[in-house]
Motif scaffolding. Sequence first.
Motif, PDB file in Angstrom:
ATOM      1  N   HIS A 172       2.491   3.269   3.537  1.00  0.00           N
ATOM      2  CA  HIS A 172       3.395   2.642   4.502  1.00  0.00           C
ATOM      3  C   HIS A 172       2.636   1.773   5.493  1.00  0.00           C
ATOM      4  N   ASP A 173       1.532   2.277   6.023  1.00  0.00           N
ATOM      5  CA  ASP A 173       0.776   1.519   7.023  1.00  0.00           C
ATOM      6  C   ASP A 173       0.089   0.303   6.412  1.00  0.00           C
ATOM      7  N   THR A 176       2.857  -2.413   6.094  1.00  0.00           N
ATOM      8  CA  THR A 176       3.214  -3.035   7.369  1.00  0.00           C
ATOM      9  C   THR A 176       2.093  -3.943   7.869  1.00  0.00           C
ATOM     10  N   ARG A 180       2.353  -7.970   8.507  1.00  0.00           N
ATOM     11  CA  ARG A 180       1.951  -8.507   9.817  1.00  0.00           C
ATOM     12  C   ARG A 180       0.895  -9.599   9.675  1.00  0.00           C
ATOM     13  N   ALA A 193      10.318 -10.506   9.315  1.00  0.00           N
ATOM     14  CA  ALA A 193       9.183 -10.273  10.210  1.00  0.00           C
ATOM     15  C   ALA A 193       9.017 -11.390  11.230  1.00  0.00           C
TER      16      ALA A 193
END
Length: 684
Positions: A172-173, A176, A180, A193
Motif C-alpha cells: 500500500h505504501d 501511494t 505521489r 491525485a
Amino acid sequence: MGWRRVAGQIGRSVTVWAVSTLTMLLLAGLLPDFRLQSPDGDSTTRIAVTAACGAGAFGLLSALVWPVLVRMLLLVPALFLGLLVFFLNGSLLLLALRLNPSGRGEVAPETAVIVAAVMSAVASATGGALAVRDDDAYRRRLLRLADRRRRAALPCASTPGLVCVQLDGVGHDVLTAAVRDGLMPTVARWLAADGVIPPTHRLTAWRTDWSSQTGASQLGILHGTTYDVPAFRWYEKERGEVMVCNRPTSAAELQRRATARTGEAGLLAVDGASRGNLFSGGAGEQALVLSIATRRRGRENRSRAGYFAYFSDPANAVRTALSFFAEIGREIGQSTRARFAGAHPRVGRGGLYPFVRAFATVVERDVVVTAVMGDLLAGRTAVYADLVAYDEVAHHSGPDSRDARQVLKRLDRSLALIEKAAEHAPRPYRLVVLSDHGQSPGETFRSRYGLTLTDLVRAGSGLPVPRGAGRTPSGAEARAAVRAALGRGDSESRPAPRSEPVVLASGNLGLVSFPDVPHRMTKEEIDARHPALLPTLANHPGIGFLLVRSAEHDGVVLGPCGTEIPLAELDERPGPLARFGPGAIDAVRRTHAFPHTADIMVNSWHDPATGQIHAFEEQIGSHGGLGGAQSRPFLLSPLTLSVPAEHGEALTGAERVHGVLRRWLGELNGPEVPLDADPERRAA
C-alpha cells in the motif's frame, strides 16, 4: 457492410506489404551482407520486384508456418524462447528468399536474423496503426492476438464484468509513494491525485495473515480459504514431503484441498478467466496457471496455450524477445552499478537470475496482459490476472530501489493498455487492482550474523555446522549453550543420533520440523531432546519471537530473556508481539491451529521505526512473515462498487478479500456457482 469490411482488410494488407517491401529495400541498401540483385547488378525495377516478392513470401510464411512452429515450441522452456524466436524468424526469411521467383535475394544467416526482426516489427507497427483508426479492426486484431473468438451468446452481456489485476508484492505504501512521485499516472488519474478531476477509484489497505505470501493470499482470494497454509514452504510429516506454493504439484494439491474445504469451485467458476496465477479460481479459460501445469494437455488444460496465443504473431515474438534481452542487459547493468557503488544491503544477482527477471518482467507481463485484453473483448464475466514483475525485482534490488520503481512505471502502462481494451469491449467493465502482500526491506539474516537459520538450529541442537558459521558469535554462543545444557565441557560432545531437523525459510518466517516425530512436538519434548535449542533461538538478536506447542498451555510465544507467554494471555501481555503491530496476535493464534504448523515457528527481528526485517532467504526485499510493509497490501476499486469495508473496520485476511470480490460480482449480476452445481468440474 460486409464488402466494406473485406475491402478494408485488403487495403490494410496491401499497405503492410508495401511498407514491408520498402523496409526490405532500405535494409538491402544499409546491410552489406544482404542484397536483392545479382553480382553484376540489376535494374531498379528488377530489384523492386525481388523485394516485393521477398516481402510477400516472408509475410505468407509468417502467417502460415510461424503458428505451427510456435505450437511446437510449447515444449521448450520459456527461458530459451527468446533465442529460438530470432533463429526461427531468420530461418523464415532465408526460406522466403529461396522461394523468391527472381532468384536474386541473398542474405548471410546472421544478417537474416536482423532483417527478419526489423521487418516483423515494422509490419506489426503498420498493421497496428491502421487498425487503431478502425475500432472494429482494432478489436479483431486484439482478439486474434489473444486467440479469443467472439462468442455468439454472451452471458449477462449488458451487465458489467469484473476484471482484477494483481500487482504482485506492491504494498500500500509503495503504491501511494509511486502515485505521489508521478511513477504511475494511470493510477494517479483514477485516484484524482492532481485534484483537477474527480476520482473514479478508492484505495483501501488490507492486512494479510501471518503467512504474507502469494500462495496463501491468492488461494484465499480465488478459493476463499487460507486454512493450513502456514508459510510459502513447509514440511508435512505424514507425507514426508515439503510443500512449496510455487511447485505445480503442491499448487494442485492446495487447490484440491481448498475446493474440498469450501465446497465451491472458486471465484471464477462461471465464465471466468485465470491469467498468470498460482491457482485457477475454477476458471474455464486459463493461461500460465501453475496448479494445472502437471496435467496432461487437453481442452481442460490450456495453461501453456497462453504462450501460443501470444507468440503465434511473429511480431509479438520478436518484440518480446528484444525486450527480453534488453531486460537482461538492464539487470546486468543495474547489478554492476550497485556492486561498484557499494550498495548495502546487497545480494548476489548472477547465475540465471537475469533470465528469471526478464521472464517475469517481460514475457509473463506481455502474455498475461494480451490474454486479459482478449478476455475483455470476448466479454468474459470475471477475469483475474497476476503481474509478478515488481515482486521479482524488489526481492533482489529492494522494494524502494530505483530498479523496482522503474518496474512500477511499466506496470502502470500495462494497466493503461487494459483500460484501453475495456473501451472496445462489448460490455462495460469494472477494473479492480490489488496486491497479495507487500515487501519489507532489510539485510539478510546470513549477511548480518554470518550464518543461516539452518546453521543456528544445528548449532543449538549440538549438530555439526560449517566451520565459518561455527566461528561467528552466534555459532559460538549456541555451542556454549549446548555445552551448558548438557553439563559438559567437551565441545565435541554430540546428542544421540537422530533424524536431523528440517529447516525451511519463507522470507523472514522460519519453520523447524523434526521428521522422525510423527506429531507436532511440544516445548517440553523439544527441551528434553535439545535443551539448548529454544533458548538459543529465542535469545538471538536477529529473531523476534518463536511459536511452539505446549503440553501445559496449548501454545506459547517465546522471546528473549526467558519470555514465555501462553497464547490465551497475549491480549493482556503481548510481549515480543507488541512491536509487530495490530493483528499479529490473531494471526499467530490462527496459524497455531493449523494441522501442518511446524514444530517451531520462527519470526525474524523487526524494527517498527524503519520497517526493516531480516530475511532467512537471500533477499533484501522479502515477505512471508510478520513485520513491516509485507503485511499491508492494497485494494484499488471503482467508486461504482460498494466500499470494501465499513469506515473504521479493518479488512483482514485474504478470505475477507474473497468475500468482497464475491459481493461485487453479485452487485454486477455475476453468477456464482457452488461446486456441487457443476458435477463435471467436481469429477475432474
